[in-house]
Scaffold this active site. Sequence first.
Site, PDB file in Angstrom:
ATOM      1  N   GLY A 124       0.874  -1.180   0.000  1.00 56.18           N
ATOM      2  CA  GLY A 124       0.000   0.000   0.000  1.00 56.18           C
ATOM      3  C   GLY A 124       0.906   1.224   0.000  1.00 56.18           C
ATOM      4  O   GLY A 124       1.863   1.289   0.780  1.00 56.18           O
TER       5      GLY A 124
ATOM      6  N   GLU B 220      -4.481   6.353  -3.356  1.00 56.75           N
ATOM      7  CA  GLU B 220      -5.230   5.109  -3.166  1.00 56.75           C
ATOM      8  C   GLU B 220      -6.306   5.318  -2.100  1.00 56.75           C
ATOM      9  O   GLU B 220      -6.781   4.360  -1.493  1.00 56.75           O
ATOM     10  CB  GLU B 220      -4.280   3.963  -2.781  1.00 56.75           C
TER      11      GLU B 220
ATOM     12  N   THR C 166       9.618  11.433 -11.739  1.00 56.59           N
ATOM     13  CA  THR C 166      10.545  10.314 -11.554  1.00 56.59           C
ATOM     14  C   THR C 166      10.567   9.497 -12.844  1.00 56.59           C
ATOM     15  O   THR C 166       9.523   9.204 -13.424  1.00 56.59           O
ATOM     16  CB  THR C 166      10.168   9.431 -10.346  1.00 56.59           C
TER      17      THR C 166
ATOM     18  N   GLY D 129      12.193   6.374 -13.428  1.00 54.57           N
ATOM     19  CA  GLY D 129      12.727   5.023 -13.239  1.00 54.57           C
ATOM     20  C   GLY D 129      14.244   5.020 -13.146  1.00 54.57           C
ATOM     21  O   GLY D 129      14.827   5.816 -12.399  1.00 54.57           O
TER      22      GLY D 129
ATOM     23  N   GLN E  77      16.405   6.181 -14.951  1.00 46.24           N
ATOM     24  CA  GLN E  77      17.089   7.400 -15.424  1.00 46.24           C
ATOM     25  C   GLN E  77      17.321   8.384 -14.271  1.00 46.24           C
ATOM     26  O   GLN E  77      18.245   9.182 -14.318  1.00 46.24           O
ATOM     27  CB  GLN E  77      16.258   8.153 -16.481  1.00 46.24           C
TER      28      GLN E  77
ATOM     29  N   THR F  42       8.911  -2.714  -7.360  1.00 47.68           N
ATOM     30  CA  THR F  42       7.710  -2.330  -6.603  1.00 47.68           C
ATOM     31  C   THR F  42       8.132  -1.537  -5.363  1.00 47.68           C
ATOM     32  O   THR F  42       8.965  -2.000  -4.590  1.00 47.68           O
ATOM     33  CB  THR F  42       6.921  -3.590  -6.157  1.00 47.68           C
TER      34      THR F  42
ATOM     35  N   ASP G 135       7.652   4.818  -3.835  1.00 43.94           N
ATOM     36  CA  ASP G 135       7.329   5.099  -2.427  1.00 43.94           C
ATOM     37  C   ASP G 135       8.596   5.434  -1.634  1.00 43.94           C
ATOM     38  O   ASP G 135       8.605   6.354  -0.813  1.00 43.94           O
ATOM     39  CB  ASP G 135       6.630   3.889  -1.788  1.00 43.94           C
TER      40      ASP G 135
ATOM     41  N   ASN H 141      17.082   9.449  -4.501  1.00 46.55           N
ATOM     42  CA  ASN H 141      17.473   8.504  -5.561  1.00 46.55           C
ATOM     43  C   ASN H 141      18.279   7.346  -4.970  1.00 46.55           C
ATOM     44  O   ASN H 141      18.100   6.191  -5.344  1.00 46.55           O
ATOM     45  CB  ASN H 141      18.370   9.194  -6.594  1.00 46.55           C
TER      46      ASN H 141
HETATM   47  P1  ATP Z   1       6.886   2.055  -8.515  1.00 43.29           P
HETATM   48  O1  ATP Z   1       5.444   2.290  -8.925  1.00 43.29           O
HETATM   49  O2  ATP Z   1       7.512   0.873  -9.222  1.00 43.29           O
HETATM   50  O3  ATP Z   1       7.099   2.072  -7.069  1.00 43.29           O
HETATM   51  P2  ATP Z   1       7.242   4.578  -9.845  1.00 43.29           P
HETATM   52  O4  ATP Z   1       6.784   4.208 -11.227  1.00 43.29           O
HETATM   53  O5  ATP Z   1       6.335   5.375  -9.008  1.00 43.29           O
HETATM   54  O6  ATP Z   1       7.740   3.303  -9.061  1.00 43.29           O
HETATM   55  P3  ATP Z   1       9.858   5.222 -10.855  1.00 43.29           P
HETATM   56  O7  ATP Z   1      10.002   6.478 -11.635  1.00 43.29           O
HETATM   57  O8  ATP Z   1       9.870   3.935 -11.600  1.00 43.29           O
HETATM   58  O9  ATP Z   1       8.580   5.399  -9.931  1.00 43.29           O
HETATM   59  O10 ATP Z   1      11.009   5.132  -9.744  1.00 43.29           O
HETATM   60  C1  ATP Z   1      11.118   6.083  -8.709  1.00 43.29           C
HETATM   61  C2  ATP Z   1      12.590   6.303  -8.418  1.00 43.29           C
HETATM   62  O11 ATP Z   1      13.169   5.067  -7.974  1.00 43.29           O
HETATM   63  C3  ATP Z   1      13.434   6.714  -9.614  1.00 43.29           C
HETATM   64  O12 ATP Z   1      13.377   8.098  -9.841  1.00 43.29           O
HETATM   65  C4  ATP Z   1      14.807   6.234  -9.159  1.00 43.29           C
HETATM   66  O13 ATP Z   1      15.367   7.116  -8.219  1.00 43.29           O
HETATM   67  C5  ATP Z   1      14.499   4.935  -8.442  1.00 43.29           C
HETATM   68  N1  ATP Z   1      14.534   3.764  -9.350  1.00 43.29           N
HETATM   69  C6  ATP Z   1      13.493   3.159  -9.941  1.00 43.29           C
HETATM   70  N2  ATP Z   1      13.890   2.121 -10.696  1.00 43.29           N
HETATM   71  C7  ATP Z   1      15.232   2.054 -10.569  1.00 43.29           C
HETATM   72  C8  ATP Z   1      16.253   1.187 -11.099  1.00 43.29           C
HETATM   73  N3  ATP Z   1      15.946   0.173 -11.893  1.00 43.29           N
HETATM   74  N4  ATP Z   1      17.546   1.431 -10.730  1.00 43.29           N
HETATM   75  C9  ATP Z   1      17.862   2.456  -9.901  1.00 43.29           C
HETATM   76  N5  ATP Z   1      16.950   3.294  -9.377  1.00 43.29           N
HETATM   77  C10 ATP Z   1      15.650   3.112  -9.700  1.00 43.29           C
HETATM   78  O1  RIB Z   2       3.797   1.587  -4.868  1.00 41.40           O
HETATM   79  C1  RIB Z   2       3.809   0.218  -4.662  1.00 41.40           C
HETATM   80  C2  RIB Z   2       2.523  -0.209  -4.030  1.00 41.40           C
HETATM   81  O2  RIB Z   2       1.471   0.025  -4.939  1.00 41.40           O
HETATM   82  C3  RIB Z   2       2.453  -1.693  -3.718  1.00 41.40           C
HETATM   83  O3  RIB Z   2       2.962  -2.002  -2.437  1.00 41.40           O
HETATM   84  C4  RIB Z   2       0.983  -2.005  -3.857  1.00 41.40           C
HETATM   85  O4  RIB Z   2       0.335  -2.046  -2.623  1.00 41.40           O
HETATM   86  C5  RIB Z   2       0.423  -0.890  -4.748  1.00 41.40           C
HETATM   87  O5  RIB Z   2      -0.602  -0.241  -4.167  1.00 41.40           O
END
Ligand code: ATP
Ligand code: RIB
Length: 292
Positions: free
Chosen positions: A39, A139, A210, A212, A214, A238, A242, A266
């Site tokens: 969550g 959520e 954000t 990923g 990058q 995952t 957060d 980061n």
């Molecule tokens: P999620 O929903 O999977 O929790 P998100 O889609 O909200 O993530 P992302 O932009 O994918 O957010 O990731 C958030 C931050 O996590 C990125 O800005 C980066 O700092 C770090 N991060 C995510 N993926 C990676 C990776 N593969 N390697 C290093 N750092 C990462």
């Molecule tokens: O951001 C990751 C979270 O999104 C997971 O733990 C899941 O609960 C979803 O809500």
Amino acid sequence: MSNIVVIGSSSMDLVVTSSKRPNAGETIIGESFKTVPGGKGANQAVAAARLGAEVYMIGRVGEDSFGKTILENLKQNHVNISNVEPVTHIESGTAHITLAEGDNSIIVVKGANDYVTPQFVEKAIKLIKNANIVLIQQEIPEETVEYVADLCHQLGVPLLLNPAPARKISQNVIEKASFITPNEHEASVLFNDLTKGEALKKFPNKLFITEGKQGVRYFNGEKEIIIPTYKVDTVDTTGAGDTFNAAFAVALSEGMGMQESVRFANRAASLSVTKFGAQGGMPSREEVEESL
Ligand code: ATP
Ligand code: RIB
């Protein structure tokens, strides 16, 4: 020590690992199944607590076994749960996660999280008033986000809005939030009439996209900059978002500068993706500082 209030969801993540994703109408054999606490709200609360903040969670769970496990997990991670109350007759929130082909796909059933209403949050107004920063996500009901944005603005408490999962938000919320942290998809839903560059320029030092592996992109008032993240062996992304949000809130509330805060966040988020589960890899303060 900074004092952080997290208003949001707490759920149980039901995670299937599989070599591929089934097509509609197809049945395939998966590799493993695990239940782990998740969550977005609870994840951010746990991440902030591990980074040394005093964290108060405002949320709801069901009166069921998942609810008990979620509360126990928050307690074990030193999150204050006096404002996380069970809802009777409604199940705890669940997230149905498939990990396949190097990425996750998630269906969230909000359950008790829909009962994080404005009236429920209002009971914790004193806590909010004393917070260094408030963290909120999507959520929980839209009207609660609207209420919290107005309240924080009135009280002069900074609000960090993580607009995830994606949905349209009002101009009022956009204006009243101090920081907004969408991923690229969420940013395109929020600002669908603007290019990414235009959106960033419109909200200097407020909109942080954000991207990923990058890193993170924002406009610092003079130019658009990207702060790269760290290269790691990725196991499960995952909860990366957060961890980023929690660490960013901790850094900002401790008075770190903008670039330094993004770097700190980061680093924490990159460490979080090296282990299984949303909370599995969330680092301690020492781990982040040592690796920085
Ligand atoms: P999620 O929903 O999977 O929790 P998100 O889609 O909200 O993530 P992302 O932009 O994918 O957010 O990731 C958030 C931050 O996590 C990125 O800005 C980066 O700092 C770090 N991060 C995510 N993926 C990676 C990776 N593969 N390697 C290093 N750092 C990462
Ligand atoms: O951001 C990751 C979270 O999104 C997971 O733990 C899941 O609960 C979803 O809500």
